[in-house]
Design an enzyme around this catalytic site. Structure first.
Site, PDB file in Angstrom:
ATOM      1  N   ASP A 141      38.925  29.151  35.004  1.00 53.86           N
ATOM      2  CA  ASP A 141      38.353  29.564  33.849  1.00 53.86           C
ATOM      3  C   ASP A 141      39.097  30.742  33.558  1.00 53.86           C
ATOM      4  O   ASP A 141      38.561  31.240  32.254  1.00 53.86           O
ATOM      5  CB  ASP A 141      36.801  30.006  34.200  1.00 53.86           C
ATOM      6  CG  ASP A 141      36.660  30.764  35.377  1.00 53.86           C
ATOM      7  OD1 ASP A 141      37.611  31.578  35.749  1.00 53.86           O
ATOM      8  OD2 ASP A 141      35.578  31.015  35.841  1.00 53.86           O
ATOM      9  N   GLY A 142      39.981  31.414  34.179  1.00 58.73           N
ATOM     10  CA  GLY A 142      40.718  32.532  33.508  1.00 58.73           C
ATOM     11  C   GLY A 142      40.120  33.753  33.990  1.00 58.73           C
ATOM     12  O   GLY A 142      40.482  35.001  33.400  1.00 58.73           O
ATOM     13  N   ARG A 195      45.981  46.638  36.136  1.00 58.60           N
ATOM     14  CA  ARG A 195      46.610  47.286  37.189  1.00 58.60           C
ATOM     15  C   ARG A 195      48.095  47.828  36.378  1.00 58.60           C
ATOM     16  O   ARG A 195      48.429  47.493  35.456  1.00 58.60           O
ATOM     17  CB  ARG A 195      47.143  46.457  38.230  1.00 58.60           C
ATOM     18  CG  ARG A 195      48.121  45.312  37.948  1.00 58.60           C
ATOM     19  CD  ARG A 195      48.717  44.535  39.133  1.00 58.60           C
ATOM     20  NE  ARG A 195      47.518  43.754  39.859  1.00 58.60           N
ATOM     21  CZ  ARG A 195      47.703  42.393  39.495  1.00 58.60           C
ATOM     22  NH1 ARG A 195      48.403  41.912  38.636  1.00 58.60           N
ATOM     23  NH2 ARG A 195      46.630  41.823  40.339  1.00 58.60           N
ATOM     24  N   ASP A 269      54.835  33.994  44.956  1.00 56.20           N
ATOM     25  CA  ASP A 269      54.512  34.577  43.617  1.00 56.20           C
ATOM     26  C   ASP A 269      53.562  35.851  44.027  1.00 56.20           C
ATOM     27  O   ASP A 269      53.306  36.410  42.830  1.00 56.20           O
ATOM     28  CB  ASP A 269      53.595  33.732  42.757  1.00 56.20           C
ATOM     29  CG  ASP A 269      52.247  33.103  43.651  1.00 56.20           C
ATOM     30  OD1 ASP A 269      52.350  32.865  44.698  1.00 56.20           O
ATOM     31  OD2 ASP A 269      51.331  33.241  43.108  1.00 56.20           O
TER      32      ASP A 269
END
Length: 486
Positions: A141-142, A195, A269
């Site tokens: 859902d991001g 961030r 990643d």
């Protein structure tokens, strides 16, 4: 003027084009409640002058900052628990902006182009988490849970206070959505995090290019990373770049170990080319010495356990080296990889010296201190937590009276302790005046164990009480300055 005169936009990754990222838009959230703004970090890139309304506009709704083209979702692949996944990429975050770090030693020019004379200043990224879906979201859902955002703020602050190269949590905005999650009570509150980091170029960024057999993209990435993050490497020298990344990664890993930190998800990643820790999910700090301690409940085989982190980072570096074989010979790449072990041991010695606040006495004596420190932690087991040992004995012999009269005074005895004390007292204190800081008048250090993290969240979740969270951050900041990292 929303940004300060020190602000220097420099969106370099954006210049690489659509082979490396996709233009995206942030989600439209029903609410924007500012929960955390890190003005000390913001001042490093000229954003501390933003009003709260401007802050939310740029770091909550993601209206582009001056000189920034708009957000992009970075493309990358990666190994997840050593299984290759070609369907990764920024799935719930994006690169929002890039800018040069402020150099307080020079006059601050007006915010025009950053290129040219200011290239010597570090390039910094604003990266998001929970900012909405992208082409790489798959079935996600991001979004980010507010609890996840709180945890990331706490992890980054604590690691910075311990001298670990880390991204900083710049902003946390609650977004007013009710999220469903299978691994925690739902519905739960939502947030978007920003961030501040020194590069989001991951090992997986190279893996995607290699997967598609795009030597030209590898060459572009090599030059991009070399010029911006490792300029001491000569143009076109892929093995030299790998050696620089190996060195930075070894330093990061050593600092994690000295901090007693377990990242939890050391996939390709989640490691970047600057050796800066980022993306804190199921992290933990050790309560006491336990080599097999894991942070993620789904790490069933302990692949990323505390003591296996050097192995995990080295394995990931070998995957990066494999990508570079498209543009360089295997021999020099292997030589660069072989530098990891010696670099890790060297950085581990330095990290332990820094954590104990003492000077180097040479390789043999420094290694003896590392070995006896670990032996003492192993010997004491659950009787001594990780962090209190470094707190009690910070400054070496200068802390003898403080440590022996403190709450753990009776624990500091025995054969393993005698060996540790002998090794420690060989080393002179480094800046012993730091012990005059009020932090060292306290009986206990700042720690970040899971029970406290859960208590901080419980107060927010049940009563919307942010006072415990803010108090904890204030104490961590006091510890950071007390250890001389201010």
């Amino acid at each position: 003027m929303p940004v300060s005169p020190a602000y220097r936009p420099d969106p370099r990754f954006f210049d690489l084009g659509p082979d490396y990222a996709d233009a995206v838009k942030a989600a439209e959230f029903p609410k924007h409640i500012l929960r955390h703004r890190n003005d000390r970090a913001a001042a490093e890139v000229g954003l501390e002058t933003l009003s709260d309304a401007e802050w939310i506009a740029h770091l909550g709704r993601f209206e582009p900052l001056p000189g920034q083209p708009g957000p992009i979702a970075m493309r990358y692949h990666g190994h997840q628990f050593r299984t290759y996944n070609p369907d990764l990429g920024d799935g719930r975050g994006f690169l929002a902006a890039q800018m040069r770090q402020v150099d307080a030693s020079v006059d601050r020019p007006q915010a025009t182009s950053a290129r040219g004379a200011s290239d010597r200043l570090r390039l910094m990224d604003l990266g998001t988490k929970g900012s909405g879906t992208t082409p790489w979201s798959r079935m996600g859902d991001g979004r980010l849970t507010l609890k996840g955002g709180v945890r990331e703020v706490l992890a980054a602050a604590m690691l910075e206070a311990q001298g670990v190269p880390t991204s900083r949590a710049l902003s946390l905005v609650e977004t007013g959505e009710a999220l469903e999650r299978g691994d925690e009570p739902s519905p739960t509150r939502s947030a978007v995090l920003v961030r501040l980091s020194h590069s989001h170029v991951r090992f997986g960024t190279f893996q995607r290019a290699a997967y598609h057999q795009r030597a030209d993209q590898i060459e572009t990435l090599v030059e991009h990373v070399r010029a911006l993050y490792h300029p001491q490497v000569q143009p076109g020298d892929a093995p030299g770049l790998l050696a620089a990344i190996v060195e930075a990664s070894a330093r990061l890993t050593a600092r994690w170990i000295a901090a007693g930190f377990v990242h939890g998800v050391l996939n390709t990643d989640n490691l970047n080319v600057t050796g800066e820790s980022f993306d804190y999910g199921p992290w933990r700090f050790l309560p006491h010495y336990e080599p097999g301690f894991t942070a993620a409940y789904f790490d069933q085989f302990g692949l990323y356990a505390f003591a296996r982190q050097p192995e995990a980072v080295f394995w990931n570096l070998t995957q990066l080296a494999g990508c570079l074989k498209l543009v360089a010979d295997a021999g020099p790449l292997t030589d660069a990889l072989n530098g990891f072990g010696p670099a890790y041991i060297r950085h581990l010695r330095t990290a332990f010296l820094d954590r104990l606040g003492v000077k180097s006495l040479g390789e043999a004596a420094d290694q003896r201190l590392v070995d006896t420190t670990l032996a003492l932690l192993r010997d004491k087991g659950e009787a001594v937590r990780w962090e209190p040992l470094f707190f009690d004995w910070f400054g070496g012999f200068s802390s003898s009276a403080r440590a022996l009269s403190g709450p753990r005074g009776k624990v500091w005895q025995g054969e393993a302790f005698d060996a540790f004390r002998f090794a420690l007292f060989e080393h002179e204190p480094e800046c012993p005046e730091r012990l005059e800081n009020p932090v060292f008048a306290r009986p206990d250090p700042e720690e970040m164990l899971i029970d406290e993290v859960e208590a901080i969240w419980a107060a927010i979740d049940a009563d919307d009480d942010w006072s415990i969270f803010k108090s904890k951050l204030a104490r961590i900041e006091a510890a950071r300055t007390g250890y001389g990292l201010g």
